[in-house]
Scaffold this motif. Structure first.
Motif, short mmCIF file in Angstrom:
data_model
loop_
_atom_site.label_atom_id
_atom_site.label_comp_id
_atom_site.label_asym_id
_atom_site.label_seq_id
_atom_site.Cartn_x
_atom_site.Cartn_y
_atom_site.Cartn_z
N PHE A 1 0.85 -1.18 -0.10
CA PHE A 1 0.03 0.03 0.11
C PHE A 1 0.97 1.16 0.13
N THR A 2 0.42 2.31 -0.10
CA THR A 2 1.10 3.57 -0.39
C THR A 2 1.17 4.38 1.05
N ALA A 3 -0.08 4.82 1.40
CA ALA A 3 -0.06 5.55 2.72
C ALA A 3 -0.80 4.91 3.90
N PRO A 4 -0.48 5.37 5.07
CA PRO A 4 -1.12 4.91 6.23
C PRO A 4 -2.59 5.67 6.31
N ARG A 5 -3.26 5.05 6.87
CA ARG A 5 -4.83 5.71 6.74
C ARG A 5 -4.86 6.28 8.23
N LEU A 6 -4.52 7.60 8.35
CA LEU A 6 -4.32 8.35 9.70
C LEU A 6 -5.73 8.80 9.98
N ASP A 7 -6.40 9.47 8.73
CA ASP A 7 -7.83 10.05 8.88
C ASP A 7 -8.93 8.87 9.47
#
Ligand code: ZN
Length: 389
Positions: free
Chosen positions: A62-68
């Motif tokens: 995956f590319t980015a963490p899902r912090l939102d």
């Protein structure tokens, strides 16, 4: 699972990336005298030396963490509300589809290196955030490239059947996954395993069977995400089809436990996801009491478990599921290897196996789960190469 074969004052002799001898120092020195010149000695100072850890279940493409999403969920938003706000798995789909091969490879490479700094020397990698033929192939290509670049044994798993991607008709998507499998996914990618998320949020039992049979017909070994949120029958299906592992198992019933105990299929538990989602843990004691081979894995993924540390997973298994420290060690070494069909290759310190070892800043195996959240990993020997981090 409670028998570790501990050796005090031990040593390991390694040559050409393989273990030649492992045992007491006196025995290994004797083996070293016969026919091995130019021996390089590493004094581990009486520290704990274990097999390299085996993480048999990750979603690190995956590319980015899902912090939102993380913040929204903690604020009480539901899965549907998070998806409606543009979050959830869609975020990961968009990211993977837009990423270049090089970007994805770099992201996976840094995660594999992070896993090795935590003691993992064999790390399974699943696709499953592309969910189109090209994006799934790209995911597997990138994972293979990252494995080559790091030298980490990273068995690849095709998880095209993660969820039905938004905007695609269910029957059409299942047919597409089966067609991809029948084609062997394309010449540039060669996953070793196929996996299906058999769950109300994923695929029905009948769809899972169809997909797994298509995978098996192409010679892929099978894994299943089974019985995570509800009882779907996936565990029994996995045993029936000879899956190497069935994973999660929060909602197994008595028949599932019997079937697992009588099979070669490994039961992989994922307590990191239970902790991260604030949900009850699976019943590890019941499985172990029945004689089921239990493995522990991280399930590292951007949505439900961003944990990469198997030592932390061991802590959760001990405190949350009442596994003993010895059982947790078995679950992240030889049983993890069995969950990747590698019990003959890694997961224990035996002559002929790959020389994957971890040297911990501890003199007792129980200290690793005990110091929850600390990284006691001091050095890793991987394919016989000694490296400190
Ligand atoms: Zn998973």
């Amino acid at each position: 699972m409670a028998e570790l074969g501990l050796i005090s004052d031990g040593a390991v002799l390694v040559a050409e990336g393989k273990i030649v001898a492992a045992g007491t120092r006196a025995d290994v020195l004797r083996a070293a005298e016969s026919g091995h010149d130019a021996i390089v000695e590493h004094d581990c100072g009486g520290r704990l030396v274990t097999p390299g850890l085996v993480d048999s279940h990750t979603h690190m493409v995956f590319t980015a963490p899902r912090l939102d999403d993380y913040e929204r969920r903690l604020a009480g938003k539901t899965y549907a509300e998070i998806a409606a706000a543009g979050g959830g798995i869609q975020t990961s789909l968009t990211g993977v589809r837009a990423a270049s091969d090089a970007e994805l490879t770099a992201a996976i490479q840094s995660r594999l290196n992070a896993a090795r700094r935590l003691g993992s020397t064999t790390v399974e990698v699943k696709s499953g955030y592309g969910l189109s033929p090209e994006a799934e192939r790209k995911s597997l290509r990138a994972a293979a490239a990252a494995a080559r670049a790091t030298g980490i044994d990273a068995p690849l798993t095709y998880l095209g059947a993660h969820i039905v991607p938004p905007g695609v008709a269910r029957a059409a998507y299942v047919a597409e996954v089966c067609t991809e499998l029948a084609k062997g996914l394309g010449a540039d990618v060669a996953p070793e395993f196929a996996d299906v998320f058999c769950d109300t949020a994923g695929f029905t039992l009948a769809e899972s069977r169809r997909i797994l049979e298509a995978a098996r017909a192409r010679g892929l070994k099978l894994k299943l995400h089974a019985e995570q949120f509800a009882h779907s029958g996936g565990c029994a299906l996995g045993v029936e089809l000879g899956a190497v592992s069935v994973d999660h198992l929060d909602a197994v019933d008595a028949r599932d436990v019997q079937l697992l105990a009588a099979s070669e299929t490994v039961a992989t538990l994922i307590p990191g996801a239970n902790m991260f989602l604030g949900q009850p843990y699976p019943d590890a004691r019941r499985l172990i009491a029945a004689g089921v081979a239990v493995a522990l894995a991280t399930d590292f993924n951007p949505g439900t478990c961003p944990i990469q540390s198997l030592p932390l997973v061991m802590s959760l298994a001990c405190s949350g599921m009442r596994m003993s420290p010895a059982e947790a060690w078995t679950a992240v070494t030889i049983n993890g290897a069995a969950a990747l069909d590698r019990a003959a290759v890694c997961g224990s310190l035996m002559p002929g196996k790959r020389a994957d070892l971890v040297i911990f800043d501890a003199d007792d195996y129980r200290a690793v789960p005990y110091y929850a959240g600390s990284n006691l990993c001091r050095a890793v020997v991987h394919h016989g190469e000694y490296a400190t981090y």
